[in-house]
Each structure stands twice: as C-alpha cells, then as structure tokens.
Motif scaffolding. Structure first.
Motif, mmCIF file in Angstrom:
data_model
loop_
_atom_site.group_PDB
_atom_site.id
_atom_site.type_symbol
_atom_site.label_atom_id
_atom_site.label_comp_id
_atom_site.label_asym_id
_atom_site.label_seq_id
_atom_site.Cartn_x
_atom_site.Cartn_y
_atom_site.Cartn_z
ATOM 1 N N LYS A 16 0.860 -1.199 0.000
ATOM 2 C CA LYS A 16 0.000 0.000 0.000
ATOM 3 C C LYS A 16 0.885 1.235 0.000
ATOM 4 N N PHE A 17 0.769 2.035 -1.061
ATOM 5 C CA PHE A 17 1.542 3.277 -1.133
ATOM 6 C C PHE A 17 0.831 4.355 -0.304
ATOM 7 N N PRO A 18 1.580 5.145 0.419
ATOM 8 C CA PRO A 18 0.917 6.240 1.159
ATOM 9 C C PRO A 18 0.404 7.317 0.197
ATOM 10 N N SER A 75 4.863 12.038 -6.126
ATOM 11 C CA SER A 75 4.704 10.752 -5.449
ATOM 12 C C SER A 75 6.032 10.058 -5.215
ATOM 13 N N ILE A 76 7.109 10.562 -5.845
ATOM 14 C CA ILE A 76 8.379 9.830 -5.708
ATOM 15 C C ILE A 76 9.483 10.698 -5.098
ATOM 16 N N PRO A 77 9.219 11.218 -3.888
ATOM 17 C CA PRO A 77 10.241 12.074 -3.298
ATOM 18 C C PRO A 77 11.561 11.333 -3.086
ATOM 19 N N LYS A 114 -3.440 9.577 -4.904
ATOM 20 C CA LYS A 114 -3.592 8.194 -4.439
ATOM 21 C C LYS A 114 -2.795 7.311 -5.397
ATOM 22 N N VAL A 115 -1.838 6.579 -4.861
ATOM 23 C CA VAL A 115 -0.882 5.840 -5.694
ATOM 24 C C VAL A 115 -1.098 4.343 -5.524
ATOM 25 N N SER A 116 -1.000 3.594 -6.632
ATOM 26 C CA SER A 116 -1.097 2.133 -6.536
ATOM 27 C C SER A 116 -0.259 1.490 -7.629
ATOM 28 N N GLU A 130 4.301 -0.568 -13.380
ATOM 29 C CA GLU A 130 3.311 0.420 -13.842
ATOM 30 C C GLU A 130 2.662 1.023 -12.600
ATOM 31 N N ILE A 131 2.902 2.297 -12.424
ATOM 32 C CA ILE A 131 2.442 2.970 -11.204
ATOM 33 C C ILE A 131 1.317 3.934 -11.557
ATOM 34 N N GLU A 132 0.193 3.739 -10.883
ATOM 35 C CA GLU A 132 -0.977 4.577 -11.192
ATOM 36 C C GLU A 132 -1.138 5.637 -10.107
ATOM 37 N N GLY A 206 10.352 19.555 -11.595
ATOM 38 C CA GLY A 206 10.205 18.570 -10.519
ATOM 39 C C GLY A 206 10.857 17.221 -10.730
ATOM 40 N N ASP A 207 11.446 16.945 -11.894
ATOM 41 C CA ASP A 207 12.129 15.662 -12.064
ATOM 42 C C ASP A 207 13.641 15.908 -12.076
ATOM 43 N N TYR A 208 14.257 15.720 -10.908
ATOM 44 C CA TYR A 208 15.673 16.066 -10.737
ATOM 45 C C TYR A 208 16.609 14.876 -10.934
HETATM 46 C C1 LIG Z 1 6.075 5.723 -4.391
HETATM 47 C C2 LIG Z 1 6.066 5.529 -5.869
HETATM 48 C C3 LIG Z 1 5.060 6.409 -6.548
HETATM 49 C C4 LIG Z 1 5.511 6.727 -7.952
HETATM 50 C C5 LIG Z 1 4.519 7.469 -8.764
HETATM 51 C C6 LIG Z 1 5.022 8.109 -9.997
HETATM 52 C C7 LIG Z 1 6.170 7.411 -10.657
HETATM 53 C C8 LIG Z 1 6.862 8.287 -11.587
HETATM 54 C C9 LIG Z 1 8.183 7.681 -12.003
HETATM 55 C C10 LIG Z 1 8.747 8.527 -13.069
HETATM 56 C C11 LIG Z 1 10.138 8.136 -13.355
HETATM 57 C C12 LIG Z 1 10.572 8.970 -14.470
HETATM 58 C C13 LIG Z 1 12.061 8.861 -14.659
HETATM 59 C C14 LIG Z 1 12.361 9.412 -16.003
HETATM 60 C C15 LIG Z 1 13.298 8.866 -16.750
HETATM 61 C C16 LIG Z 1 13.400 9.263 -18.138
HETATM 62 O O1 LIG Z 1 12.804 10.193 -18.591
HETATM 63 S S1 LIG Z 1 14.409 8.293 -19.144
HETATM 64 C C17 LIG Z 1 14.215 9.047 -20.743
HETATM 65 C C18 LIG Z 1 13.006 8.606 -21.474
HETATM 66 N N1 LIG Z 1 13.019 7.206 -21.804
HETATM 67 C C19 LIG Z 1 13.834 6.700 -22.739
HETATM 68 O O2 LIG Z 1 14.644 7.385 -23.341
HETATM 69 C C20 LIG Z 1 13.701 5.226 -23.051
HETATM 70 C C21 LIG Z 1 13.659 4.994 -24.534
HETATM 71 N N2 LIG Z 1 13.442 3.575 -24.829
HETATM 72 C C22 LIG Z 1 14.435 2.680 -24.892
HETATM 73 O O3 LIG Z 1 15.596 3.019 -24.763
HETATM 74 C C23 LIG Z 1 14.057 1.253 -25.139
HETATM 75 O O4 LIG Z 1 12.779 1.184 -25.685
HETATM 76 C C24 LIG Z 1 14.080 0.380 -23.841
HETATM 77 C C25 LIG Z 1 13.119 0.930 -22.794
HETATM 78 C C26 LIG Z 1 15.513 0.355 -23.265
HETATM 79 C C27 LIG Z 1 13.668 -1.035 -24.191
HETATM 80 O O5 LIG Z 1 14.474 -1.476 -25.226
HETATM 81 P P1 LIG Z 1 14.949 -3.000 -25.262
HETATM 82 O O6 LIG Z 1 15.614 -3.379 -23.994
HETATM 83 O O7 LIG Z 1 15.692 -3.179 -26.518
HETATM 84 O O8 LIG Z 1 13.556 -3.731 -25.281
HETATM 85 P P2 LIG Z 1 13.024 -4.864 -26.244
HETATM 86 O O9 LIG Z 1 14.029 -5.976 -26.277
HETATM 87 O O10 LIG Z 1 12.587 -4.277 -27.522
HETATM 88 O O11 LIG Z 1 11.731 -5.337 -25.449
HETATM 89 C C28 LIG Z 1 11.839 -6.097 -24.230
HETATM 90 C C29 LIG Z 1 10.454 -6.162 -23.626
HETATM 91 O O12 LIG Z 1 10.131 -4.887 -23.054
HETATM 92 C C30 LIG Z 1 8.991 -4.301 -23.698
HETATM 93 N N3 LIG Z 1 9.301 -2.890 -23.946
HETATM 94 C C31 LIG Z 1 10.204 -2.425 -24.808
HETATM 95 N N4 LIG Z 1 10.235 -1.083 -24.765
HETATM 96 C C32 LIG Z 1 9.333 -0.706 -23.851
HETATM 97 C C33 LIG Z 1 8.886 0.576 -23.376
HETATM 98 N N5 LIG Z 1 9.374 1.707 -23.842
HETATM 99 N N6 LIG Z 1 7.916 0.600 -22.442
HETATM 100 C C34 LIG Z 1 7.379 -0.550 -21.968
HETATM 101 N N7 LIG Z 1 7.766 -1.805 -22.400
HETATM 102 C C35 LIG Z 1 8.728 -1.857 -23.312
HETATM 103 C C36 LIG Z 1 8.816 -5.050 -25.011
HETATM 104 O O13 LIG Z 1 7.484 -5.065 -25.424
HETATM 105 C C37 LIG Z 1 9.366 -6.419 -24.675
HETATM 106 O O14 LIG Z 1 8.353 -7.170 -24.028
HETATM 107 P P3 LIG Z 1 7.792 -8.485 -24.737
HETATM 108 O O15 LIG Z 1 7.239 -8.024 -26.034
HETATM 109 O O16 LIG Z 1 6.782 -9.037 -23.794
HETATM 110 O O17 LIG Z 1 9.010 -9.363 -24.885
#
Ligand SMILES: CCCCCCCCCCCCC/C=C/C(=O)SCCNC(=O)CCNC(=O)[C@H](O)C(C)(C)COP(=O)(O)OP(=O)(O)OC[C@H]1O[C@@H](n2cnc3c(N)ncnc32)[C@H](O)[C@@H]1OP(=O)(O)O
Length: 308
Positions: A16-18, A75-77, A114-116, A130-132, A206-208
């Motif tokens: 459960k996320f706060p 949500s991600i301090p 609300k995070v899940s 996958e975070i909602e 906000g994304d540091y």
């Molecule tokens: C308390 C917690 C609360 C949290 C609440 C909020 C959370 C917020 C978090 C936010 C975090 C943000 C941080 C930010 C970071 C960035 O901005 S990074 C910059 C932006 N992103 C990128 O530049 C990535 C670009 N993409 C890639 O480089 C590539 O696509 C990859 C992601 C590295 C994947 O490539 P590769 O390893 O070659 O994958 P494949 O072999 O092709 O596929 C493997 C399986 O993964 C699936 N897949 C591939 N790509 C993605 C994708 N982009 N998203 C999701 N899934 C992906 C793919 O379908 C394959 O699965 P299967 O088909 O089942 O085999």
C-alpha cells in the motif's frame, strides 16, 4: 538480473503506497510550458502565449494537458520503493505514460495523490513497473487526472518463480501505448528544435533525476551525454497536437498515451507526425538528425470540429 530469491511479486502487489500531496502555482504552470518549448521559437506565438502569460488580460494562465504528469512526480520524493525490489536507480528508464484528463486544470491548486501498483512484469533483462496515480483537487475533492507511469528497470528482471514470466496488469488493454503507425501521409507535421539546455530547464518542473543533467551519471547509464526527460519529449509532441489539431485549445485533450522508443539528446530536432482517426490522433515523433523514432502514441480528443 535481480536476485529472484529476494523479490516476491505477490508482496509487491499487496504493497500500500501512502497518499502524497503536491501544490502548484501559476509560476509552476508557466515554467513547465517553457520547459516543453512553448513560445521558444516565437515569444508572441498566438496559440501559446496564454500558457506562459496573462495574454490580453486573461485572468488565469492556461494549463497544458501534459502538465498532469508533473502532479504524479510528487509521489516519488525518494525513489520508487517496493518491498524486496532490488534495482539500480541509475538504470531506470521511463518506458510509457498514460494520462486521463477529467476536467480543465486550475492555474494553481493543492493536490492529493492516491498511488497504486497497476502492473508488474518480468521481461528477463528488465522489470517493468506500472504505477498509477489518481490526483484529486484537495478543496473540491474532484478527480482531476490519472497517470499511469511505466518504468523500465534494466537489469531487474528474472524474478519469476515459475517457467512462464510473471506478468500482471489491472487495466483494460485499450489503455496501452502500442499503436500501429498508418502508412498514409500524415494529416499534419510539426517540427520543433529542443534547446541544448532543454533538460536543465525542464528539470525545474520537478524531475531532478541526474540522468538528465550529470554527464558522469549519464555515462554509467549508457549514454554519451545527459538525455532529455521522456515526459519533456511527450510534452513537445502533445503541444504539437494542441497547436496543429486543437487550434491551441488544451481542453480538447481527453487522454494521452506515449511509448518512449529511444532516448533524445537535448538540442535535437523533434518532428511530430499526426494522423487523425475519428476523434483519435495517432502520432509519432522522430529525431530529425538521427532519423530515429523516439516516441509514438495516441491522443483522444473531445469536441473535434468536423471542418478539420
Ligand atoms: C512511491 C512511488 C510512486 C511513484 C509514482 C510516480 C512514478 C513516476 C516515475 C517517473 C520516473 C521517471 C524517470 C524518467 C526517466 C526518463 O525520462 S528516461 C528518458 C526517457 N526514456 C527513454 O529514453 C527510453 C527509450 N526507450 C528505450 O531506450 C528502449 O525502448 C528500452 C526501454 C531500453 C527497451 O528497449 P529494449 O531493452 O531493446 O527492449 P526490447 O528488447 O525491444 O523489449 C523487451 C520487452 O520490453 C517491452 N518494452 C520495450 N520497450 C518498452 C517501453 N518503452 N515501455 C514498456 N515496455 C517496453 C517489449 O514489449 C518487450 O516485451 P515483450 O514483447 O513481452 O518481450
């Protein structure tokens, strides 16, 4: 690969996320718009000045739809903390973003999140989370938006306990980001150059994460220099759709999907191609200099003018 003996997917799913809170003002709204390139090539752009300034004496600054994604960052301090999940934060990449918008954003607001956990997948070489986040306006209690953030944790896969890879998600298939790009000529194309300091400006929203600012951290993560935030690229793409298809009206955007296909380096030129399919826009963003697709997805519109 993660140590599979230490990670229990069932435990992670029951976590459960706060609740978290976030507040923003008009200054944050304007800074965000500048961070995704609004008015960067034309300081008096008639579609975009309203996102950064009280144009013509308008009472409130208008809010771009992808600003929704900023609300969930509150949500991600201190990183993404899941019981037992071992991962190297330097190898985290943003994989996808799904956003639903329920009402126009006020230009300043106090938010309750609300995070899940909406999904968890073992891809062998990577774990996918996958975070909602549902964001409510504190004062009225109204649900403003929902974000589903997919994070791709390189090196954290291999935790499945059986021969078939662990995969769980709790949302409908039609909310995924995979789209088929039409072979026809795009309905519209928008080209925009990011600035070499784009990520340094965008991070102030906000994304540091140092991946976007620190050359040494970027190298450890496998990049020749700091890369652009995925959400910044998404902001550029959706701003192109607001400009070219919505005639500057941000409130026409109902939902957004985006899949990050490849990294973008600040300073590169983004070409966003758009195809209209009823009230849905399919889009793809290509880096002009490398001729590589970096983002694709779709946007659902409300109130589309039939004269388009
Ligand atoms: C308390 C917690 C609360 C949290 C609440 C909020 C959370 C917020 C978090 C936010 C975090 C943000 C941080 C930010 C970071 C960035 O901005 S990074 C910059 C932006 N992103 C990128 O530049 C990535 C670009 N993409 C890639 O480089 C590539 O696509 C990859 C992601 C590295 C994947 O490539 P590769 O390893 O070659 O994958 P494949 O072999 O092709 O596929 C493997 C399986 O993964 C699936 N897949 C591939 N790509 C993605 C994708 N982009 N998203 C999701 N899934 C992906 C793919 O379908 C394959 O699965 P299967 O088909 O089942 O085999």
């Amino acid at each position: 690969m993660a140590d599979s003996s230490e990670f229990d997917p069932a435990l992670a799913l029951s976590h459960k996320f706060p609740d978290t809170t976030h507040s923003y003002t008009e200054r944050d709204v304007a800074l965000y718009a500048l961070g995704i390139g609004a008015c960067a090539s034309d300081a008096v752009d008639e579609d975009e000045l309203k996102f950064v300034y009280h144009e013509n004496g308008q009472e409130f600054i208008k809010v771009l739809p992808t600003f929704a994604a900023i609300l969930s960052l509150g949500s991600i301090p201190s990183g993404i903390d899941l019981p037992g999940l071992q991962y190297d934060p330097r190898l985290l990449l943003h994989g996808q973003q799904y956003i639903e918008l329920y009402k126009p954003f006020p230009s300043s607001c106090h938010i309750q999140n609300k995070v899940s956990l909406a999904g968890l997948h073992d891809k062998g070489k990577a774990a996918i989370l996958e975070i909602e986040t549902k964001s409510y306006e504190k004062e009225s209690g109204d649900l403003l938006c929902m974000n589903r953030t997919t994070v791709y944790l390189r090196g954290a896969g291999g935790f499945s306990k059986s021969s078939s890879p662990f995969s769980y998600s709790n949302y409908p298939l039609n909310q995924t980001s995979a789209v088929k790009i039409p072979e026809s000529k795009p309905f519209s194309v928008f080209e925009d150059r990011t600035h070499p300091s784009q990520a340094l400006l965008y991070r102030l929203s906000g994304d540091y994460n140092p991946l976007h600012s620190d050359p040494l951290i970027a190298k450890v993560a496998g990049f020749s220099q700091p890369i652009l935030h995925g959400l910044c690229t998404l902001g550029f793409a959706v701003r192109a759709i607001v400009k070219n298809i919505c005639k500057g009206d941000p409130d026409m955007i109902k939902s957004i999907t985006g899949r990050f296909l490849l990294h973008v380096y600040p300073g590169e030129t983004l070409v966003t191609e758009m195809w209209l399919e009823g009230s849905r826009v399919i889009y793809r963003t290509v880096v002009k200099e490398r001729k590589r697709s970096v983002l694709s997805g779709s946007v659902v519109l409300r109130g589309l003018n039939s004269s388009l």
